[in-house]
Every structure is written in C-alpha cells, then in structure tokens.
Write a protein that holds these residues in place. Structure first.
Motif, PDB file in Angstrom:
ATOM      1  N   LEU A   1      -0.681  -1.753   7.820  1.00 22.08           N
ATOM      2  CA  LEU A   1      -0.773  -3.029   6.914  1.00 22.08           C
ATOM      3  C   LEU A   1       0.082  -3.486   5.929  1.00 22.08           C
ATOM      4  O   LEU A   1       0.842  -5.141   6.385  1.00 22.08           O
ATOM      5  CB  LEU A   1      -1.903  -2.334   6.259  1.00 22.08           C
ATOM      6  N   ASN A   2       1.223  -2.691   5.772  1.00 22.66           N
ATOM      7  CA  ASN A   2       2.420  -3.236   4.523  1.00 22.66           C
ATOM      8  C   ASN A   2       3.339  -4.166   5.763  1.00 22.66           C
ATOM      9  O   ASN A   2       3.617  -5.476   5.491  1.00 22.66           O
ATOM     10  CB  ASN A   2       2.845  -2.555   4.237  1.00 22.66           C
TER      11      ASN A   2
ATOM     12  N   ARG B 218       2.272  -7.947   6.550  1.00 24.17           N
ATOM     13  CA  ARG B 218       2.300  -8.288   5.367  1.00 24.17           C
ATOM     14  C   ARG B 218       3.924  -8.586   5.826  1.00 24.17           C
ATOM     15  O   ARG B 218       3.836  -9.876   5.278  1.00 24.17           O
ATOM     16  CB  ARG B 218       1.913  -8.089   4.336  1.00 24.17           C
TER      17      ARG B 218
ATOM     18  N   VAL C  79      -4.901  -7.399   4.141  1.00 25.56           N
ATOM     19  CA  VAL C  79      -4.312  -8.409   4.232  1.00 25.56           C
ATOM     20  C   VAL C  79      -3.956  -9.714   4.500  1.00 25.56           C
ATOM     21  O   VAL C  79      -2.976 -10.500   5.380  1.00 25.56           O
ATOM     22  CB  VAL C  79      -3.246  -8.174   6.405  1.00 25.56           C
TER      23      VAL C  79
ATOM     24  N   VAL D  31      -9.736  -3.506   4.965  1.00 23.44           N
ATOM     25  CA  VAL D  31      -8.340  -3.642   5.416  1.00 23.44           C
ATOM     26  C   VAL D  31      -8.226  -5.310   5.431  1.00 23.44           C
ATOM     27  O   VAL D  31      -7.119  -5.834   5.499  1.00 23.44           O
ATOM     28  CB  VAL D  31      -8.331  -2.897   7.232  1.00 23.44           C
TER      29      VAL D  31
ATOM     30  N   ASP E 297      -4.592   7.285  11.826  1.00 25.73           N
ATOM     31  CA  ASP E 297      -4.595   8.017  10.702  1.00 25.73           C
ATOM     32  C   ASP E 297      -4.343   6.565   9.639  1.00 25.73           C
ATOM     33  O   ASP E 297      -3.559   6.313   9.714  1.00 25.73           O
ATOM     34  CB  ASP E 297      -3.659   9.522  10.469  1.00 25.73           C
ATOM     35  N   VAL E 298      -5.663   7.301   8.200  1.00 30.15           N
ATOM     36  CA  VAL E 298      -5.242   6.931   7.327  1.00 30.15           C
ATOM     37  C   VAL E 298      -3.846   6.260   6.233  1.00 30.15           C
ATOM     38  O   VAL E 298      -3.176   5.618   6.048  1.00 30.15           O
ATOM     39  CB  VAL E 298      -5.918   7.279   5.894  1.00 30.15           C
ATOM     40  N   SER E 299      -3.253   7.892   6.783  1.00 32.48           N
ATOM     41  CA  SER E 299      -1.653   7.885   6.109  1.00 32.48           C
ATOM     42  C   SER E 299      -0.602   7.328   6.433  1.00 32.48           C
ATOM     43  O   SER E 299       0.016   6.679   6.223  1.00 32.48           O
ATOM     44  CB  SER E 299      -1.594   9.698   6.126  1.00 32.48           C
ATOM     45  N   VAL E 300      -1.163   6.885   8.075  1.00 35.43           N
ATOM     46  CA  VAL E 300      -0.025   5.663   8.231  1.00 35.43           C
ATOM     47  C   VAL E 300      -0.613   4.239   8.045  1.00 35.43           C
ATOM     48  O   VAL E 300       0.395   3.579   8.824  1.00 35.43           O
ATOM     49  CB  VAL E 300       0.415   6.095  10.001  1.00 35.43           C
ATOM     50  N   GLN E 301      -2.256   4.571   8.478  1.00 33.41           N
ATOM     51  CA  GLN E 301      -2.508   3.281   8.567  1.00 33.41           C
ATOM     52  C   GLN E 301      -1.363   1.759   7.611  1.00 33.41           C
ATOM     53  O   GLN E 301      -1.738   1.058   7.769  1.00 33.41           O
ATOM     54  CB  GLN E 301      -3.994   2.594   8.247  1.00 33.41           C
ATOM     55  N   GLY E 302      -1.766   2.499   6.389  1.00 36.59           N
ATOM     56  CA  GLY E 302      -0.975   1.583   4.948  1.00 36.59           C
ATOM     57  C   GLY E 302       0.330   1.306   5.268  1.00 36.59           C
ATOM     58  O   GLY E 302       0.762  -0.354   4.930  1.00 36.59           O
ATOM     59  N   ALA E 303       1.082   1.760   6.084  1.00 37.85           N
ATOM     60  CA  ALA E 303       2.359   1.678   6.696  1.00 37.85           C
ATOM     61  C   ALA E 303       2.108  -0.130   7.275  1.00 37.85           C
ATOM     62  O   ALA E 303       2.708  -0.485   7.012  1.00 37.85           O
ATOM     63  CB  ALA E 303       3.446   2.693   6.987  1.00 37.85           C
TER      64      ALA E 303
ATOM     65  N   LEU F  35       1.056  -0.722   0.339  1.00 35.37           N
ATOM     66  CA  LEU F  35       0.003  -0.094   0.302  1.00 35.37           C
ATOM     67  C   LEU F  35       1.209   1.057  -0.286  1.00 35.37           C
ATOM     68  O   LEU F  35       1.758   0.926   0.395  1.00 35.37           O
ATOM     69  CB  LEU F  35      -0.510   0.296   1.274  1.00 35.37           C
ATOM     70  N   ALA F  36      -0.042   1.835  -0.053  1.00 34.98           N
ATOM     71  CA  ALA F  36       1.478   3.741  -0.672  1.00 34.98           C
ATOM     72  C   ALA F  36       1.097   4.695   1.195  1.00 34.98           C
ATOM     73  O   ALA F  36       0.132   3.981   1.393  1.00 34.98           O
ATOM     74  CB  ALA F  36       0.581   4.472  -1.519  1.00 34.98           C
ATOM     75  N   SER F  37       2.274   4.424   0.725  1.00 35.43           N
ATOM     76  CA  SER F  37       1.442   5.449   2.178  1.00 35.43           C
ATOM     77  C   SER F  37       2.301   6.781   2.620  1.00 35.43           C
ATOM     78  O   SER F  37       3.434   6.851   2.269  1.00 35.43           O
ATOM     79  CB  SER F  37       2.238   4.178   3.841  1.00 35.43           C
TER      80      SER F  37
END
Lengths: 618, 226
Positions: B158-159, B162, B185, B181, B150-156, A566-568
């Motif tokens: 989740l990465n 994985r 994952v 989500v 926050d959405v902007s750190v959620q991605g990191a 995902l982009a972050s």
C-alpha cells in the motif's frame, strides 16, 4: 532481459526436477525401453548378416538348437530377424509419433493464434476427428497414400494427431485464460509471441509425457497395420510383418509367431510404463528423504479438569524436517471464544486439523496432552468426536455435498450420530436451520447448496455442527470468503451460538481485526509457535510482542492517519523447514539482539492473564 | 480519464450497469463493493479484457495488476523476462529499463534472474506492478492487489501504491472489498452495489458523511480491533 542463470536452489529446498519414482513398474519400464534402444542400435550390425542369410536346406523349420524361433520360407533365422527388425519397427513408430504429435500440437495450438472463424473451423474438425475411430482413420489414410511403410506411418500419425490436438487445445485454453496471459495482452504482446513465450513452455511437460505413451501406441498400431498387410511390404520387414508371416503357420509351429509377438508386447508395455511413471513423477512435488524428527514431548503435568480443550506441546511434522506446528499449548474454558491469529504458513490451520484428527498424510502428530472434554482425542470414537466437536471451514461449498439437498445432509448427522428416524432427523434439521436465522428454513432444507448464497451456506454448515450438541466449535477462517456485511452476521451468529449452548470456540483467522469483533482471548502464532496470548480487550493498546505490535500497526483501519506511511514488517516468515534455534521473528525484529537468534524465548506469563515469548519484553 | 455510461453484459446478466466515473490525473480512485457488485468486471472492461458498451476517454494505455500474484506471473519466465515484456527497446536498453522498473518498486536488480517461485507473495506483487509500469500506462488498474497478501506485507504494498502516485503522478483505479484499505490509499472513493456506482466523492466525505444507505452499511460492517 537478464542472462543471469536462475539460482540453483529453491526457496523451500525441494528438488525442482521431478525424479522417476522407484516403483517396480517404473523400473521395469525404464529397463524395457533401455533394452529396446540398445536393440535398435546394436541389432542390425550384430545379427544383420544371419537375418538375411538364405538357407534352402532349412526352409519353414520349427524351433531347434540352431534356430531357436525356427526359420521362414527362405530358411532365414527368425530369431535374428526379430532382433534386427527392432530398429526398423522402433524407427517407424518414432516417425509416426512425431508426425502425429507435431500435426496435433500445431492443430491444437492454431486456434489460440488464429482469429475467430478459422479457429472455430479447426476446433470443430478436431472434435469430429476425435470422435472417429483411430484405427479406421489409420487404415483409410494408409490405403489412400499407398501400401508400404510410408503409408502405415502416415496412417498411424494421422490416427494419433486428433488426440494430441485435443490435449493441446485443452491445455492451451487453460494457460490462455491465466492472469499472466491477460497481462501480456494488455502489454501489447503479439498472439504469436504469447503462444511461443507463454503457452507452449507451460504445456510442454504434459505433451512430452503424452508423446512417450503415444510411442508405445504407435508401435502396436504399426504392428497391427503390418499384420493386416497394410504396412511394411517384403523384402523389408518389421515386427508386424514377421508376425503376419508367422501367423499363417501358428497351428504347425506356433513359436515362429510368438517371437515377434513378444517383442511387440514388451516394447509397447515398456513405453507405456515409462510414460506413466514420468507423468506420475511430474505430478508429484513432495520432498522425500529425511524422516521427520518428532521429539518426545516433555511431561505435560496435571490436566486442567475444567477445560473443554486442553492441548500441551502439540507438534505436527511432515517428512523432510518440515515442522509447521512446534510444541503448541492452549487451553479453552467452556463458553470461551479463543482467536488463533497468524499469517499463512504460521501453522494455525494445521493446529485445528490436529485437534480434529484431520492432519493429511504423511503428516505426523505428537502431543503431551490433547484432551477434548476431558478425554484424549486419540481414544474418542469417530462418533464421539463427531458429536463433541463441530468444524466450520473457509469454503462452505467444500463442506456441503453439491448433489444433495441441504436438509438431507443435516438430517444425516442426526441419523448417523444420534440414531434418529428419518422424520425426526428432518424435523431437527429444519429446526437447526431456523436456529441459525436462515429465512424460511423448511424451504431452504429442500434446496441444493448452489441455490444458497455464500453467507447462507456458511450458516447451513454451522447448523450442521449444531445438529449434535458440540462442546467445541473450531472455525477455520469461516468468514474469509464472505463479504464484510455477511461476515458481521456470521460473527454474531457464532457468538450467539456459543453463548446459548455453552460450547467453547476456537476461531482461526489471518485477520487480527476480526478477532476484536468476536473473541475473548487471542493467541498469536508465528512460525509454528504461540508468541503471545492476551485478552482481546487489551490487544489494541497493550500487546507486548514486537510481532503482534507490528501486525496491529500494519493493519489500516478507519482511523489510520492517511498522511503517514503504514508500518510494515521487513522480510518474511521462515518456512516450516527453516526455523532456527532462536526466536523465529528475530530476523525481522527491530529489537532483536544476539541472544534472540541463538536462544528461543519461552512463553512466560506477562501482565494480566497474558503470556509472551520475547527476551526484550520487560 | 473519464468512464461514461459503461455497461458490461454477460448474456442476459448485466454486471456493470451504466457506470460513469472520472479518474483525475495523478489521483487514486478507490472502488469498493462486495462480491458480485461488478467492480472486477468494470476493471476488466477498462483494461480491455471484456467487451463493453459506453465510452472510455483519455486513457489509451491501461495496465492491470491482478489479485493473485501466484497466478499472474508466468512460472517459466524469470522476473526480468516478465518485467521486460512490455518494454520496447533493444537488448541492452531493455536490461537497463528492467533494472529501473525493479528499482521503482523497491526490488533489488539482482532479482531479475530469479523465477517467481523463489519470491514471496509481496515480492511477486511488486514484480507484477513493475511489469505494468514498463508499458508507461496512463492508468493503472489494481484489482484487489493486497487481498492475497499477508497483513505484514500488505502495508508495504500500500505504501508503494501511494509513493507511485506521489512520485510518478500515476493515475490509478484501486479496487478492493476492504474499505479501510481503500480509505487509506484513495483520493476519491466510489461505492459499487449491484452493478451501479451508488455513491462517489472525496474519500474523507464518503467515509465521514456517507450519503447512501449501502455505504453506511459497509462502513458499519468494517471489523474494528477496539
């Protein structure tokens, strides 16, 4: 384990050590306690000799120039004796407090280390002792353990202990239920380690505050014991003993009793005031200092006559240079639903609060224009604001009074704002509850909020907003606490309500996906400013600002490629006190240039019905 | 590991009702459901935090990461102390291990001396994950670990989840109310409703061809941008 010392500064720049507030009570407490400590240190060496000097020629005298507080039955100077007795009195009080505090803390902490049955036994004992009158407990212990200073100290200690035990138990139970203690248990950390590593450090502060206040209490208690003859015995003397001796002569020479009485009162008041001030300082976290800089907003130009809400250059500031909302402008047309999207700390909720006049103290609101239905919000009466504006918050339970029936709370709106009679108001409440699709509205109106589900409560709050005929509905994260299936229903309801009544809506959310479901237009906020504004239909494909694009890219949806990361967005949003002169997003932006961090890009028209604040968008 | 006939009762209320669920080694099983569906009770039972009846086989060491990274770290402990809590080594060995664990969750070793209040939400959640990894768990239970972020750190985060599966072969029970989500994952998705698992299977199958009405309702309710 690391030995590196913690960084001295904190992220938000707040002082971490609570400081004593400079209130008169705090200053008086500190001065009194300091004086008492000085007296305890210096009293006996200075006045010790005169306190013990027997003078057969001056027995049982009243006040005179040589003896301002008179003399006792052996002709000893009472003022000197009061000053000397300070050390002994304070030492006894300190000993009693330490005994009581220590015993109480151990008793209170034991249940969290012991297995079930002994733990329950201790808890039960403490509960019984708390219910027992303290002074009685003290006298009983003192009599059993023998008259004298030792008995009195033990007695007061025993009297203090149950209160400490109960406080420790309550505090420890809170910490023991926390996630980090659960985590430690799963990691196999022993009960004893959890107690010393997690529980005690986290409850130390309130316990120390309690000790200071207990010291004042112990001082008074010990004086009381001595006064009753259960405490210090001659030839030793403390303030209580002096009071006891003086009391017999109070009708003849009252000043002999007044000296020790004043000393006891001053010391007791001093410790209590100081403890109070320390507790208040510990509870307070706000930063003081520098006044907020609310610049005068520029001339807002001509008002837009068709708008339901028109905001120009709205700024919300808090003391200490904290400015969560910075020169925000927005316009909402009748029937339009505008989404205000941002992460926590972007200032979106304070924007809503400012429009509704709900910014908490000590925040200050400044604006070039803030018109609701064409009228300045500041000039609207509470009643006018209450009927033009409806607000829906995240937690419906916080908007409803748990003690009152739902229908009654709705009816109150009609009675206060519209002057409706009781029957008419109730009829209208049931009608509105039906309008938001609450099944069997008449029955729901008779229920209390806790009897409704979360979704139903949120419907009831929306119905409450519809009791009047609002021109604008502000919904601040109204579906965040709800399940997705319920969220969908509430979003539909909001859409339906606005279409039907022609009211406009400002929908505030952190979830950009929800905006797509409901809104016509979206405004993206970052660090107190709007960075992009565009029609929702173009949000997914045509967003221009790097922040908006990154937000959309980092949000997994049902079509996201599961094989790609995902982009972050690296880094974090600057705190409201840290925003620099340039673009607030520059530090996290892949496109940023030197110009971005130096100069803030203005919000300029971009594309069809859109605006964007970015130097790099062409 | 396998969960068989697991039931959790609070007084007369049955929060989890005879749930059977297999978590294959090195796989992420996503558990999705709404509030009150029993997913958090199941997580706490698997982690040994609430009493249950039934059997849990094949996972002796279970660690959990909690929803709220602001409440799951002791404010009086440094990051290094928190992460080192589950590490049974001498002083020097522990220090090296803490450094390794912080590296696993992509945090600089210099963070070990900091306190949680100096960290952002995303960083705190990484610290909580590192702490759990310190005990070398057979199973990691992640209970709504991104919903407070926050959405902007959620991605990191989740990465990270994985990559931990791919690089360490970690088995995980990943709980969330957010279907998108969970879909992203998880290898296997289980849908919980009123204390029971109403549907489970490979992610693509459950999301692509839902068999149960409730799963379909959940899928339909996922908010979409377009």
């Amino acid at each position: 384990m690391s030995d590196t010392p913690p960084a001295a500064h904190t992220r938000r720049g707040f002082p971490m050590k609570p400081r004593l507030p400079r209130t008169p009570a705090a200053v008086a407490g500190a001065v009194l306690v300091a004086a008492m400590i000085m007296l305890a240190v210096a009293g006996p060496p200075i006045w010790g000799a005169s306190a013990e000097r027997i003078d057969a020629a001056a027995i049982l005298q009243g006040a005179s120039a040589a003896h301002p507080l008179g003399t006792d039955s052996l002709g000893r100077d009472l003022l000197a004796r009061v000053l000397v007795a300070g050390r002994f009195s304070l030492a006894l009080a300190l000993a009693a407090t330490l005994i009581g505090g220590l015993a109480g803390i151990v008793l209170g902490a034991l249940p969290s280390v012991l297995p079930g049955r002994p733990a329950r036994l201790i808890t039960g004992t403490v509960n019984a002792l708390v219910a027992f009158p303290g002074l009685l407990l003290a006298m009983f212990t003192a009599v059993v353990s023998g008259l004298g200073a030792r008995g009195a100290v033990l007695g007061i200690g025993v009297a203090i202990a149950p209160g400490f035990a109960r406080l420790t138990q309550t505090l420890a139970a809170t910490v023991a239920g926390s996630d980090y203690v659960s985590a430690a248990r799963m990691l196999g950390v022993s009960r004893r380690r959890i107690l010393t590593g997690h529980v005690l450090p986290n409850i130390a502060e309130p316990l120390i505050l309690q000790l200071t206040q207990a010291l004042g209490g112990a001082l008074l208690g010990l004086a009381g014991m001595s006064f009753l003859g259960l405490g210090v015995q001659p030839p030793s003397f403390d303030w209580g003993r002096l009071l006891y001796d003086g009391f017999a002569r109070i009708y003849v020479t009252p000043e002999v009793a007044l000296g020790p009485a004043a000393a006891i009162a001053l010391a007791g008041i001093g410790f209590n005031l100081l403890g109070d001030a320390m507790a208040k300082a510990a509870a307070r976290t706000a930063a003081g200092g520098k006044a907020s800089d609310t610049a005068v907003p520029p001339d807002p130009g001509e008002p837009n006559p068709g708008a339901v809400l028109e905001v120009r250059d709205l700024t919300v500031a808090f003391p200490g240079g904290v400015t969560p909302v910075r020169g925000l402008s927005l316009t909402i047309a009748p029937g339009e639903i505008v989404g205000l999207v941002g992460e926590s700390g972007s200032g979106k909720s304070l924007t809503a609060a400012a429009i509704g006049g709900l910014v908490p103290y000590p925040g200050t609101v400044a604006y070039g224009r803030l018109l609701l239905g064409g009228r300045d919000v500041a000039t609207l009466s509470g009643k006018a604001l209450g009927t033009t504006l409806a607000m829906v918050f995240q937690d419906p339970m916080a908007s409803l009074n748990p003690a009152l029936r739902v229908g009654g709370q709705l009816a109150e709106v009609a009675r206060v704002h519209q002057g409706a009679g009781r029957a008419e108001a109730n009829r209208r409440a049931v009608d509105r509850l039906g309008h938001v699709h609450l099944p069997d509205p008449a029955a729901r109106a008779r229920q209390h909020p806790h009897e409704l589900s979360g979704g139903m409560r949120q419907r009831a709050v929306i119905a409450m907003g519809l009791m009047a005929t609002p021109r604008l509905i502000i919904a601040d994260e109204p579906t965040t606490a709800l399940d997705v299936t319920v969220q969908r229903q509430i979003l539909r309801l909001l859409r339906e309500v606005t279409e039907e009544s022609g009211a406009a809506a400002l929908f505030i959310t952190h979830d950009i996906a929800v905006v797509g479901e409901l809104c016509d237009r979206v405004m993206v906020m970052y660090a107190g400013r709007v960075v992009e504004e565009l029609p929702v239909s173009r949000l997914a494909a045509e967003a221009a600002h790097p922040y908006t694009r990154a937000l959309i890219a980092s949000l997994p949806d049902m079509a996201t490629d599961r094989d790609k990361p995902l982009a972050s967005i690296p880094g974090r949003q600057p705190a409201p006190s840290e925003v620099g002169p340039g673009c607030a997003f520059a530090d996290r932006c892949a496109l940023a240039t030197a110009r971005c961090s130096a100069e803030r890009p203005p919000l300029i028209p971009y594309g069809e019905a859109g605006r964007v604040a970015c130097w790099e968008v062409k | 590991m396998i969960i068989e006939d697991l039931t959790v009762r609070f007084g007369a209320f049955t929060a989890v009702d005879r749930v059977t669920l297999e978590i294959p080694p090195g796989r992420i099983v996503g558990l999705v459901g709404e509030s009150g569906s029993g997913k958090s009770s199941l997580a706490r039972a698997v982690s040994g935090l609430v009493p249950y009846t039934g059997r849990i086989d094949g996972a002796r060491n279970v660690q959990m990461v909690f929803q709220d990274p602001y409440a799951s770290l002791d404010p009086r402990m440094t990051v290094g102390e928190s992460v080192g809590e589950g590490v049974r080594r001498d002083r020097a060995g522990r220090r090296a291990e803490v450094e390794r664990l912080l590296g696993l969750v992509s945090l600089p070793a210099g963070l070990a001396g900091r306190y949680p209040r100096e960290l952002s939400g995303g960083q705190r959640q990484r610290v909580a994950i590192a702490r759990a990894l310190g005990a070398a768990p057979d199973l990691l239970v992640a209970d709504e670990i991104t919903s407070a972020l926050d959405v902007s750190v959620q991605g990191a985060v989740l990465n990270l989840v994985r990559s931990l599966r791919d690089e360490l072969g970690l088995s995980m029970l990943f709980i969330s109310h957010n279907l998108a989500v969970v879909r992203y994952v998880s290898d296997v998705v289980a849908v919980m409703h009123q204390g029971r698992v109403v549907e489970s299977g490979p992610t693509e199958r459950v999301v692509g061809e839902p068999a149960h009405d409730y799963t379909r309702a959940l899928l339909e309710a996922v908010p979409r941008l377009t």
